[in-house]
Design an enzyme around this catalytic site. Structure first.
Site, PDB file in Angstrom:
ATOM      1  N   GLU A  17       0.675  -1.508   0.163  1.00 21.49           N
ATOM      2  CA  GLU A  17      -0.174  -0.376   0.096  1.00 21.49           C
ATOM      3  C   GLU A  17       0.894   1.135  -0.093  1.00 21.49           C
ATOM      4  OE1 GLU A  17      -3.542   0.106   2.535  1.00 21.49           O
ATOM      5  OE2 GLU A  17      -2.708   1.997   3.026  1.00 21.49           O
ATOM      6  N   THR A  48      -4.131   4.873  -2.117  1.00 26.30           N
ATOM      7  CA  THR A  48      -4.555   4.947  -0.536  1.00 26.30           C
ATOM      8  C   THR A  48      -5.470   6.813  -0.881  1.00 26.30           C
ATOM      9  OG1 THR A  48      -3.495   6.690   0.661  1.00 26.30           O
ATOM     10  CG2 THR A  48      -3.385   4.202   1.600  1.00 26.30           C
ATOM     11  N   HIS A  77      -8.090   2.745  -3.673  1.00 28.47           N
ATOM     12  CA  HIS A  77      -9.068   3.132  -2.807  1.00 28.47           C
ATOM     13  C   HIS A  77      -9.694   4.753  -3.114  1.00 28.47           C
ATOM     14  CE1 HIS A  77      -6.026   1.265   1.221  1.00 28.47           C
ATOM     15  NE2 HIS A  77      -5.782   1.250  -0.178  1.00 28.47           N
ATOM     16  N   ARG A 107     -14.983   3.813   4.129  1.00 30.74           N
ATOM     17  CA  ARG A 107     -15.500   4.167   4.030  1.00 30.74           C
ATOM     18  C   ARG A 107     -15.326   5.889   4.626  1.00 30.74           C
ATOM     19  NH1 ARG A 107     -18.521   5.840  10.579  1.00 30.74           N
ATOM     20  NH2 ARG A 107     -15.653   6.104  10.855  1.00 30.74           N
ATOM     21  N   ASP A 109     -12.837   8.003   8.087  1.00 26.94           N
ATOM     22  CA  ASP A 109     -12.743   8.995   9.579  1.00 26.94           C
ATOM     23  C   ASP A 109     -13.590  10.007   9.351  1.00 26.94           C
ATOM     24  OD1 ASP A 109     -11.057   6.299  10.598  1.00 26.94           O
ATOM     25  OD2 ASP A 109      -8.697   7.790   9.645  1.00 26.94           O
ATOM     26  N   ALA A 124     -19.199   2.161   4.951  1.00 29.95           N
ATOM     27  CA  ALA A 124     -18.405   1.203   3.539  1.00 29.95           C
ATOM     28  C   ALA A 124     -19.749   0.153   2.991  1.00 29.95           C
ATOM     29  CB  ALA A 124     -16.982   0.406   4.149  1.00 29.95           C
ATOM     30  N   LYS A 165     -20.331  -6.176   4.692  1.00 26.12           N
ATOM     31  CA  LYS A 165     -19.564  -5.720   3.508  1.00 26.12           C
ATOM     32  C   LYS A 165     -19.204  -7.060   2.986  1.00 26.12           C
ATOM     33  CE  LYS A 165     -16.319  -3.458   6.628  1.00 26.12           C
ATOM     34  NZ  LYS A 165     -15.624  -2.608   6.315  1.00 26.12           N
ATOM     35  N   GLN A 176      -6.514  -4.172   9.440  1.00 28.65           N
ATOM     36  CA  GLN A 176      -5.745  -3.000  10.571  1.00 28.65           C
ATOM     37  C   GLN A 176      -4.651  -3.270  10.547  1.00 28.65           C
ATOM     38  OE1 GLN A 176      -5.044   0.268  10.584  1.00 28.65           O
ATOM     39  NE2 GLN A 176      -6.009   0.873  11.053  1.00 28.65           N
TER      40      GLN A 176
HETATM   41  C1  LIG Z   1      -7.228  -1.525   4.753  1.00 30.68           C
HETATM   42  C2  LIG Z   1      -7.181  -0.166   5.404  1.00 30.68           C
HETATM   43  C3  LIG Z   1      -7.012   0.368   3.958  1.00 30.68           C
HETATM   44  C4  LIG Z   1      -7.290   2.206   4.393  1.00 30.68           C
HETATM   45  N1  LIG Z   1      -7.540   2.960   3.624  1.00 30.68           N
HETATM   46  C5  LIG Z   1      -7.841   4.444   3.859  1.00 30.68           C
HETATM   47  C6  LIG Z   1      -7.615   5.283   2.457  1.00 30.68           C
HETATM   48  O1  LIG Z   1      -7.214   5.268   1.311  1.00 30.68           O
HETATM   49  N2  LIG Z   1      -8.308   6.680   3.029  1.00 30.68           N
HETATM   50  C7  LIG Z   1      -8.792   6.623   4.443  1.00 30.68           C
HETATM   51  O2  LIG Z   1      -9.214   7.656   4.507  1.00 30.68           O
HETATM   52  N3  LIG Z   1      -8.779   5.748   5.491  1.00 30.68           N
HETATM   53  C8  LIG Z   1      -9.019   4.476   4.950  1.00 30.68           C
HETATM   54  N4  LIG Z   1      -8.361   3.881   5.766  1.00 30.68           N
HETATM   55  C9  LIG Z   1      -9.258   3.872   7.476  1.00 30.68           C
HETATM   56  C10 LIG Z   1     -10.739   3.999   7.795  1.00 30.68           C
HETATM   57  O3  LIG Z   1     -11.210   4.744   6.761  1.00 30.68           O
HETATM   58  C11 LIG Z   1     -11.563   4.052   8.825  1.00 30.68           C
HETATM   59  O4  LIG Z   1     -10.861   3.226   9.526  1.00 30.68           O
HETATM   60  C12 LIG Z   1     -12.270   4.218   8.649  1.00 30.68           C
HETATM   61  O5  LIG Z   1     -12.980   4.520  10.337  1.00 30.68           O
HETATM   62  C13 LIG Z   1     -13.013   3.426   8.702  1.00 30.68           C
HETATM   63  O6  LIG Z   1     -13.659   2.855   7.494  1.00 30.68           O
HETATM   64  P1  LIG Z   1     -14.471   1.572   7.811  1.00 30.68           P
HETATM   65  O7  LIG Z   1     -14.365   1.388   5.660  1.00 30.68           O
HETATM   66  O8  LIG Z   1     -13.973  -0.208   7.924  1.00 30.68           O
HETATM   67  O9  LIG Z   1     -16.100   1.734   7.525  1.00 30.68           O
HETATM   68  P2  LIG Z   1     -16.826   0.475   8.087  1.00 30.68           P
HETATM   69  O10 LIG Z   1     -17.053  -0.386   8.175  1.00 30.68           O
HETATM   70  O11 LIG Z   1     -18.681   1.442   7.892  1.00 30.68           O
HETATM   71  O12 LIG Z   1     -16.947   0.989   9.627  1.00 30.68           O
HETATM   72  C14 LIG Z   1     -16.870   2.027  10.397  1.00 30.68           C
HETATM   73  C15 LIG Z   1     -18.037   2.247  11.651  1.00 30.68           C
HETATM   74  O13 LIG Z   1     -18.923   2.242  11.360  1.00 30.68           O
HETATM   75  C16 LIG Z   1     -19.686   0.688  11.778  1.00 30.68           C
HETATM   76  N5  LIG Z   1     -20.943   0.492  11.301  1.00 30.68           N
HETATM   77  C17 LIG Z   1     -20.156  -0.028  10.198  1.00 30.68           C
HETATM   78  N6  LIG Z   1     -22.043  -0.591   8.999  1.00 30.68           N
HETATM   79  C18 LIG Z   1     -22.225  -0.376  10.108  1.00 30.68           C
HETATM   80  C19 LIG Z   1     -24.093  -0.435  10.157  1.00 30.68           C
HETATM   81  N7  LIG Z   1     -24.705  -1.005   9.141  1.00 30.68           N
HETATM   82  N8  LIG Z   1     -24.565   0.442  11.390  1.00 30.68           N
HETATM   83  C20 LIG Z   1     -23.789   0.236  12.278  1.00 30.68           C
HETATM   84  N9  LIG Z   1     -22.116   0.279  12.750  1.00 30.68           N
HETATM   85  C21 LIG Z   1     -21.854   0.110  11.556  1.00 30.68           C
HETATM   86  C22 LIG Z   1     -18.294  -0.751  12.034  1.00 30.68           C
HETATM   87  O14 LIG Z   1     -18.647  -1.118  12.512  1.00 30.68           O
HETATM   88  C23 LIG Z   1     -17.197   0.635  12.516  1.00 30.68           C
HETATM   89  O15 LIG Z   1     -16.771   0.917  14.192  1.00 30.68           O
HETATM   90  C24 LIG Z   1      -8.360   2.262   5.729  1.00 30.68           C
HETATM   91  C25 LIG Z   1      -8.315   1.007   6.885  1.00 30.68           C
HETATM   92  C26 LIG Z   1      -7.674   0.100   6.230  1.00 30.68           C
HETATM   93  C27 LIG Z   1      -7.696  -1.359   6.880  1.00 30.68           C
END
Ligand SMILES: Cc1cc2nc3c(=O)[nH]c(=O)nc-3n(C[C@H](O)[C@H](O)[C@H](O)COP(=O)(O)OP(=O)(O)OC[C@H]3O[C@@H](n4cnc5c(N)ncnc54)[C@H](O)[C@@H]3O)c2cc1C
Length: 294
Positions: A17, A48, A77, A107, A109, A124, A165, A176
């Site tokens: 990455e 990213t 991403h 999703r 942050d 997401a 998802k 992570q």
């Molecule tokens: C491999 C990897 C690559 C990444 N790359 C980037 C990047 O390029 N740019 C960037 O900005 N960030 C990146 N991130 C960070 C990521 O965007 C953050 O960790 C963010 O806070 C959560 O994203 P997610 O896609 O996991 O969200 P989600 O899967 O939507 O989860 C986010 C939170 O919401 C909760 N949730 C999910 N679905 C529901 C629902 N239906 N109802 C209630 N709660 C729910 C989950 O339990 C979790 O606590 C990356 C993380 C990883 C692990």
């Protein structure tokens, strides 16, 4: 090549990455890092996407570099928070035009202050659904959290959200980073119990600095095993000793995961090839050849 194909029939896939650099010097050094990493014939290199769209064009630019200059598959991403469906559809259209067919659907942050225009997406899984509906053949990766996403109420709920998802159409989960393999292995088992069958690829960052480990532990709440904390603490005033101690730990961590038969390893490179290459060289004999089962 589609993301899904890389792991078909139990094949092993390394991935790296990167992030879009901010300076011309950073761009030059990233180009050479990509060239060096390419020698390991990774399944893909991913790039990213800046929070709330700040580097979204540059993500695609770097995916083009990966595909055209290094002849490797790229994974773009993409985050959805504070985005509109129309905006994301445009971006997906542009990426498809550039030959980018694999995505990491995230999703993003939550900003500290919510924008006046909250956008069309909360989570997401909705982005996974959108990508799947617009580009049915796309390869889609999603994020996973062996130590629970910081906002999630508890682990079982977070696991359910990750499984959702996958049901929405994700092809693989990339985790992570973590320092304690037991946490990853428990996570993998818990998702299997929920019927998740897609590859769950551990995300690792070669440890090279005491400060970085402390920073990650603070930022993401990542657990730092006492053994690692103690050995880094002992050399905290000696940069080259930190590198040696950190890398040795990362090598052992990687070896253990490879012996556990993980489907791939996703390295957070921080745009540098050196530590990844050294680590890979040391675990070379354990890395399944492309086409072999782990
Ligand atoms: C491999 C990897 C690559 C990444 N790359 C980037 C990047 O390029 N740019 C960037 O900005 N960030 C990146 N991130 C960070 C990521 O965007 C953050 O960790 C963010 O806070 C959560 O994203 P997610 O896609 O996991 O969200 P989600 O899967 O939507 O989860 C986010 C939170 O919401 C909760 N949730 C999910 N679905 C529901 C629902 N239906 N109802 C209630 N709660 C729910 C989950 O339990 C979790 O606590 C990356 C993380 C990883 C692990």
């Amino acid at each position: 090549m589609n993301l899904r194909e890389h792991y078909r029939d139990g094949r092993f896939g390394l991935s790296f990455e990167i992030f879009p650099p901010k300076s011309a010097e950073g761009e030059q050094s990233l180009r050479s890092a990509i060239g060096e990493l390419a020698r390991w014939q990774p399944a893909f290199i991913s790039c990213t996407y800046g929070a709330v769209g700040s580097t979204n064009q540059r993500t695609l630019d770097w995916c083009r570099v990966i595909q055209q200059e290094a002849s490797l598959p790229a994974v773009a991403h993409l985050t959805c928070l504070e985005s509109t469906t129309a905006g994301l559809c445009d971006w997906l259209h542009n990426s498809n035009q550039s030959g980018v067919v694999n995505f990491m659907a995230l999703r993003g942050d939550r900003p500290k202050v919510r924008s006046a225009r909250p956008g069309d997406f909360e989570f997401a899984y909705q982005l996974v659904e959108l990508i799947r509906s617009k580009i049915p053949t796309a390869g889609i990766g999603v994020a996973g959290y062996p130590e629970k996403h910081p906002e999630a109420a508890d682990e079982p709920t977070d696991l359910q959200h990750t499984a959702r998802k996958v049901r929405a159409g994700a092809d693989a989960i990339y985790t992570q980073l973590f320092f304690d393999n037991q946490r990853f292995l428990r996570y993998r088992d818990s998702l299997a119990v929920l019927g998740v069958e897609v590859p769950i690829v551990p995300g690792l960052m070669p440890i090279t600095e005491y400060d970085r480990v402390a920073h990650i532990a603070n930022l993401c709440g990542t657990f730092v095993p006492q053994e690692l904390a103690d050995s880094l603490e002992r050399v905290k005033h000696d940069r080259s000793a930190q590198y040696a101690v950190g890398l040795e730990y990362s090598v052992r961590q990687t070896e253990e995961l490879l012996r556990e038969g993980v489907p791939g390893i996703h390295f957070y490179t921080l745009n540098k090839a050196g530590a990844c290459l050294e680590l890979l060289e040391q675990v070379r004999s354990l890395i399944p050849q492309r086409g072999d089962k782990p």
